[in-house]
Design an enzyme around this catalytic site. Structure first.
Site, mmCIF file in Angstrom:
data_model
loop_
_atom_site.group_PDB
_atom_site.id
_atom_site.type_symbol
_atom_site.label_atom_id
_atom_site.label_comp_id
_atom_site.label_asym_id
_atom_site.label_seq_id
_atom_site.Cartn_x
_atom_site.Cartn_y
_atom_site.Cartn_z
ATOM 1 N N ALA A 1 1.868 -6.862 3.243
ATOM 2 C CA ALA A 1 1.763 -5.579 3.939
ATOM 3 C C ALA A 1 1.183 -5.741 5.345
ATOM 4 O O ALA A 1 0.778 -6.834 5.751
ATOM 5 C CB ALA A 1 0.922 -4.612 3.118
ATOM 6 N N HIS A 2 1.132 -4.646 6.058
ATOM 7 C CA HIS A 2 0.717 -4.634 7.461
ATOM 8 C C HIS A 2 -0.754 -5.012 7.641
ATOM 9 O O HIS A 2 -1.594 -4.716 6.820
ATOM 10 C CB HIS A 2 0.976 -3.269 8.117
ATOM 11 C CG HIS A 2 0.404 -2.091 7.401
ATOM 12 N ND1 HIS A 2 0.405 -0.834 7.948
ATOM 13 C CD2 HIS A 2 -0.165 -1.955 6.194
ATOM 14 C CE1 HIS A 2 -0.139 -0.003 7.110
ATOM 15 N NE2 HIS A 2 -0.488 -0.642 6.039
#
EC number: 2.3.1.191
Lengths: 331, 331, 331
Positions: A216-217
């Site tokens: 994820a980011h």
């Protein structure tokens, strides 16, 4: 070794293939093999069958030869069907496959190979000697170091998953950062690495990521990390150097996983993990604790039955004592 | 049945659609439907509304008709935008979609359809009557039997995930084997089947694989196996004929799953599973055992409270007995 | 704000970047930042360093400015390498990227952007202002509302996973329905939404789906639902408005999940979930119950030891009582 045209397993090898065997109990399999030759340990039994090549470390020796058989792209150069923006800067001997797309202001280092159907968006930088297999996607502004391998279907730089409820809808938080992948990172088929909301999602040097993994980011995946298939790391979490994450593990957001930690298969990590620790279970606990709990749980059904007996014994004892007291009080 | 132009659900059907209903309690739904006709069991209630077609096995009859409505590719032939190597051998009536790529020395059997944007690398063999949907990837040297369906985004022949720590980095073990997929195998969207390190990863006849499934290198997936979405099989494991693997299951490496075994949803299989067994849980145990443990666990919080009471009772009893003994000794 | 060329995190910003900070303890990070200006709360400490822009809601204000920096496609129009069927109807200012494929009888709304390498099959309808990133696949007959974002590698309209065992093989149930996606839905990288067997798989307005998520056939995903990465919903299940599904959750088939329900990470949902409920665990139980059971389980290993002691005490007590009774009876 010049006579060999391939390497193979004992069962499938033909007369022009080279094989290896490590264990003495593979002697029968070796003798039955149609292989041209088999690399074996010094003390391997003498058998009828393929020629034996004795050496101290048969596996290492074999794979060091096997590397020569890894196929290279058919031909360097840009396939006429590829769409390469005129502003793209390509190093020497870059290969760009059929129907690949290379966007504006990209930079591709020498000898890198872009597979058929892959899309490299604008302002992407790719280092030297990278291999992008077919149908890879790298989105705008992302950066890839040298000697990386990106497998088919993986997506680098998709938007991070960020929304704010505005009272009537989930409003998208713009994802304006990028992904930076350092040297010698491998990313498996159909895995995803999301761009940062701001700043960078970073995957550090030498890390190896299997298929269908979610990164994820704003995460920071340390150097030499292993992430096995179908595992996922949620937003902003940081994995220390050499962390080993088994298959289908979930690591929650904003966590710190210490260097050398080991996360057991299907664990759900909801707290920081100290360096060197091994955790397991959902929620993840120290491996020993989880195993102890599981062993205790296995005894629980029997325990519940036993306890009914004890309850009866306790009640009987109570009654017995009361009876005794009453009988003593009577006279 | 020639008047129908489609098949649909009762709720969405229009006057030119054919539907089916199996249960008597669907009578109201049937009467409200705008369908042209509804296939129903012989004893279905007589109702106002669409024409009823009575038959012994409505579901089977319906889907056997429905199969005629499965769309065929718009036109056979090679789209001008496809890139097909001159050395590729294509059977009669092969269809290759827009922007697809077919590599050197490939062989594609008669009537097979290669979807738009799909990439077939060199030396791949595809049997007759296969359908590859859009954006599928098959990497070098892999083999596909007849009548297989590969759904969009799936990747066949990605490198197996094999590394050896050499003291300073994870060194890649070259992945030199291939994938062999037998006849009538379906592989879902974005699923991955990795090539063997040496030899073959094999998926046997009639096996059906859902979306986002991971099949690691050197596995042997038996015939007629079902693998539901997001499940994964790690390296070198073997699944027997007819194994049913539910969603999000993880099967560890080097395991033997016996024929007809059933693996419950999200199970984490860490040991061999005997033929015909049903397992569940992480780590996976016999289904009955896991359910018994879960039932016992549900009683545990109450038990812990009860036990405090018992402890008190036990202590009270002990005290009572000591008092009694003392009182008897006194005089 | 006209002087800024970008937005960034405090650590990575340069003199032409705008940043934000919410917490007073970020004062030092702000003073060290090379940012051109930082949006901060009204009561933020006064510091040396970047210019401070004080406002009541720095995060909101920042992201509302940040939205202006979300990049637009380089140029509207149809790239010459795209293959667009002559029967496709394109709204004004539609952008179709390099090597994209748009099938017959499709309809694409104004200002929508189709990324490079994406494949839109025949008879697909896409609303206004949608963004399809690179390498997206939408299969025949599916429908997409306005202002949707489909991320790279996602597949809309793959066949549902339906088979019937016919005594010798799994026979495919034809998948003849479609997928309907309403307005303002986002679907993450490499996620899959399967077409209905008959009728529709529907994703309602405003729902946001992360990467590598599986949505099976005939499901009905309510409005404003959140599905976090690697979660999966099996066939025909219905999720109510505003359901929040955490990462790696599995929801079994034919279930009803009530509006506003919350499903904890890695849960395996096997029963209906009432509206507003929070569940966790495999099989999923009310969150409080699962946590209570886990807390009890953590005490179980110690309990088992304790109980051996109690057993001994109970036996000793029994013996003591018998001895007492015998001694009383003796004389």
């Amino acid at each position: 070794m010049s006579g060999f045209t391939g390497v193979n397993s004992l069962a499938l090898a033909g007369p022009s293939d080279l094989c290896f065997a490590e264990q003495r109990d593979q002697a029968e399999a070796v003798s039955r093999s149609r292989a041209g030759a088999v690399i074996v340990p010094l003390d391997f039994p003498t058998i009828d069958g393929p020629e034996l090549l004795r050496t101290t470390r048969p596996r290492e020796r074999f794979f060091s030869i096997a590397e020569r058989f890894v196929p290279r792209p058919a031909a360097a150069g840009i396939h006429p069907s590829a769409v390469v923006d005129p502003s793209a800067q390509l190093g020497e001997a870059v290969s760009i496959g059929p129907n690949a797309v290379v966007g504006a202001d990209t930079h591709i280092g020498p000898r890198s190979v872009i597979g058929a159907g892959s899309v490299i968006e604008r302002n992407v930088s790719i280092g030297a000697d990278c291999t992008l297999e077919a149908n890879v996607t790298i989105q705008r502004n992302c950066e890839l170091g040298a000697r990386c391998i990106l497998h088919s279907g993986c997506v680098i730089g998709g938007d991070g998953f960020g929304f704010v409820w505005d009272g009537s809808a989930h409003r998208k938080v713009p994802q304006l950062g990028r992904v930076v992948i350092e040297d010698e990172v491998d990313i498996g088929c159909n895995s995803c690495v999301d761009r940062a909301t701001l700043g960078e999602t970073r995957i550090r040097r030498g890390t190896k990521i299997d298929n269908l993994v979610q990164i994820a980011h704003n995460t920071d995946i340390g150097a030499h990390v292993i992430l096995v298939s179908q595992s996922g790391v949620a937003g902003s979490s940081r994995l220390g150097t050499g962390t080993v994450v088994a298959g289908q593990v979930a690591i929650s957001d904003h966590l710190e996983i210490g260097a050398g930690a080991r996360i057991g298969g299907q664990a759900g990590v909801t707290k920081d993990v100290p360096a060197g620790a091994t955790v397991f279970g959902t929620p993840a606990r120290p491996m020993k604790q989880t195993l102890r709990e599981l062993a205790a749980l296995a005894q629980l059904p029997a325990l519940l039955k036993t306890m009914k007996g004890w309850r009866a014994e306790l009640m009987a004892l109570k009654l017995q004592l009361s009876e005794l007291e009453r009988s003593l009080r009577k006279p």
